[in-house]
Design a protein around this motif. Sequence first.
Motif, short mmCIF file in Angstrom:
data_model
loop_
_atom_site.label_atom_id
_atom_site.label_comp_id
_atom_site.label_asym_id
_atom_site.label_seq_id
_atom_site.Cartn_x
_atom_site.Cartn_y
_atom_site.Cartn_z
N THR A 5 0.63 -4.30 5.66
CA THR A 5 0.92 -5.08 4.46
C THR A 5 2.12 -4.56 3.68
O THR A 5 2.66 -5.25 2.86
CB THR A 5 -0.29 -5.04 3.50
N HIS A 7 5.72 -3.61 3.83
CA HIS A 7 6.84 -3.65 4.76
C HIS A 7 7.82 -2.50 4.57
O HIS A 7 8.67 -2.28 5.40
CB HIS A 7 7.55 -5.00 4.70
N VAL A 24 8.65 -9.65 -5.47
CA VAL A 24 7.65 -10.40 -4.71
C VAL A 24 6.64 -11.02 -5.66
O VAL A 24 5.50 -11.26 -5.33
CB VAL A 24 6.96 -9.48 -3.67
N ARG A 33 12.55 -13.76 2.85
CA ARG A 33 11.80 -13.71 4.12
C ARG A 33 12.70 -13.28 5.27
O ARG A 33 12.29 -12.52 6.15
CB ARG A 33 11.22 -15.10 4.44
N ALA A 37 12.18 -10.27 7.82
CA ALA A 37 12.14 -10.55 9.26
C ALA A 37 13.12 -9.67 10.02
O ALA A 37 12.76 -9.02 11.02
CB ALA A 37 12.46 -12.03 9.50
N LEU A 41 12.01 -6.67 12.53
CA LEU A 41 12.39 -6.77 13.95
C LEU A 41 13.22 -5.56 14.38
O LEU A 41 13.04 -5.02 15.47
CB LEU A 41 13.16 -8.07 14.21
N GLU C 88 12.65 -14.88 18.52
CA GLU C 88 12.01 -13.74 17.85
C GLU C 88 11.99 -13.94 16.34
O GLU C 88 10.98 -13.67 15.67
CB GLU C 88 12.79 -12.44 18.13
N LEU C 89 13.10 -14.44 15.85
CA LEU C 89 13.24 -14.64 14.41
C LEU C 89 12.26 -15.71 13.91
O LEU C 89 11.60 -15.53 12.88
CB LEU C 89 14.68 -15.05 14.13
N LYS C 92 8.76 -14.33 13.90
CA LYS C 92 8.60 -13.35 12.82
C LYS C 92 8.50 -14.05 11.47
O LYS C 92 7.65 -13.72 10.63
CB LYS C 92 9.77 -12.35 12.86
N LEU C 93 9.36 -15.06 11.25
CA LEU C 93 9.32 -15.78 9.97
C LEU C 93 7.98 -16.49 9.78
O LEU C 93 7.43 -16.51 8.68
CB LEU C 93 10.49 -16.78 9.89
N ASP C 95 5.17 -15.53 11.05
CA ASP C 95 4.21 -14.46 10.79
C ASP C 95 4.28 -14.02 9.32
O ASP C 95 3.25 -13.81 8.67
CB ASP C 95 4.54 -13.28 11.73
N ILE C 96 5.50 -13.93 8.81
CA ILE C 96 5.67 -13.52 7.40
C ILE C 96 5.06 -14.57 6.48
O ILE C 96 4.37 -14.22 5.51
CB ILE C 96 7.18 -13.29 7.09
N GLU C 97 5.29 -15.82 6.79
CA GLU C 97 4.72 -16.89 5.95
C GLU C 97 3.20 -16.83 5.97
O GLU C 97 2.54 -17.02 4.95
CB GLU C 97 5.19 -18.26 6.47
N ARG C 99 1.34 -14.17 6.55
CA ARG C 99 0.92 -13.01 5.78
C ARG C 99 1.06 -13.25 4.29
O ARG C 99 0.23 -12.81 3.49
CB ARG C 99 1.72 -11.77 6.19
N GLU C 100 2.10 -13.94 3.93
CA GLU C 100 2.32 -14.23 2.50
C GLU C 100 1.19 -15.12 1.96
O GLU C 100 0.63 -14.86 0.89
CB GLU C 100 3.68 -14.91 2.30
N LEU C 105 1.44 -9.74 1.73
CA LEU C 105 2.81 -9.23 1.57
C LEU C 105 3.00 -8.72 0.16
O LEU C 105 2.58 -9.33 -0.78
CB LEU C 105 3.83 -10.35 1.83
#
Lengths: 215, 95, 105
Positions: A5, A7, A24, A33, A37, A41, C88-89, C92-93, C95-97, C99-100, C105
Amino acid sequence: MSGHTHHDHHDHDHDHPHPTQPDVDGPLTYHQRLEIAVRELMIEKGVLTADEVRRTVEAMDARSPAGGARVVARAWTDPAYKQTLMTDPSRALNQVGVEVGLYKLVVVENTDAVHNLVVCTLCSCYPRAILGLPPDWYKSRAYRSRAVREPRTVMAEFGLEIPDDVAVRVHDSTADMRYLVLPKRPKGTEGWSETRLAGIVTRDTMIGVAEARLP
Amino acid sequence: MSQARFGRGDRVRVRRADVPGHLRTPRYIRGHEGEVERICGFFANPEELAFNRHGLPRRALYRVRFRQADVWPDYDGPATDTIDVEIYEHWLEQA
Amino acid sequence: MRQHHDMGGEKAGPVEKTEHDYAPWEKRVDALMVLLSDRERSLIKVDELRRNIEAIGPDAYHKMTYYERWITSITSTLLQRGALTSDELARKLADIERRETAGLL
């Protein structure tokens, strides 16, 4: 790496609640975001670590106009140092413990006959090693567009009127040089210590949109 | 990287090229004539670095001083006002 | 043709003397650039960063904040270098959404 959680801190555990990062608060923007990302990565690929990011930010936070102010104050009080600063700025910076960075510094001196002003019209090049990160206005369309063509008007908007018998020298930081304006030492500061002098050397005086003044 | 073609005080003119790519010579200064204020040193060519090439051989970089009144026909200030711009040698010709 | 970033001498309004303390995410963008461009990693050159900023269309360029341009450009450069892929991007984006939304996050 999924499920974490925090980052910024993959690399150590927390036994306390992580303070909400100030950025945030609301929903993340697209670009926030994107930053997460790319960073995650790069970390997953082993290109960099969260700790390196953190330490780099810390180093950035440590750089501020105070570094430039120390250099200016020393130059005001020590003629030999000033000579070094004008001819070999990297060495002069090292002497007061200011990190030089990657770029070559050019020091331009304000006198009774010349006033210097720095801009980067193409992007926003700035002497970050000695002044920290630039203010927003330095990167603005208005400043980048107008500082080269109507410098006197732009400076007047900052409250600085340059008389006509003083030549205005604009420096467009287009390539590998970075600029520090050495402001004029104000009258009435005779006998001041370096520390006290440094206190009146503001960031804006070292960009050229202000003159050093008595408090 | 060998020798700088111009020296301090030389009169030079900025080439008037209009080409795509990553250029560090601002448009407003192209075609104008000024005086070499100093040689800054030799640097990899940013026009090549921008495309992840090595940018070698290094190019001489100059600071060229222009009279504002020469650059802007409507310049509103004393004739002594100047603007210094860093320009790579391949953008300069003898004036 | 004048490129939009090449704005020296253009007409513009008064200089608004704005400044703000950089947000943590902005500083991290800066840090990414510092790290990715260092000698050891060498995944992006400063002039690539600039070129990819210049490649942002004029409307978007003027709408974006400074570090929004930077992260856009860093991402473009990493894609061009093959250090990242769009797939990949995208994952990942997403995944971030996720988690948010889940408050992670």
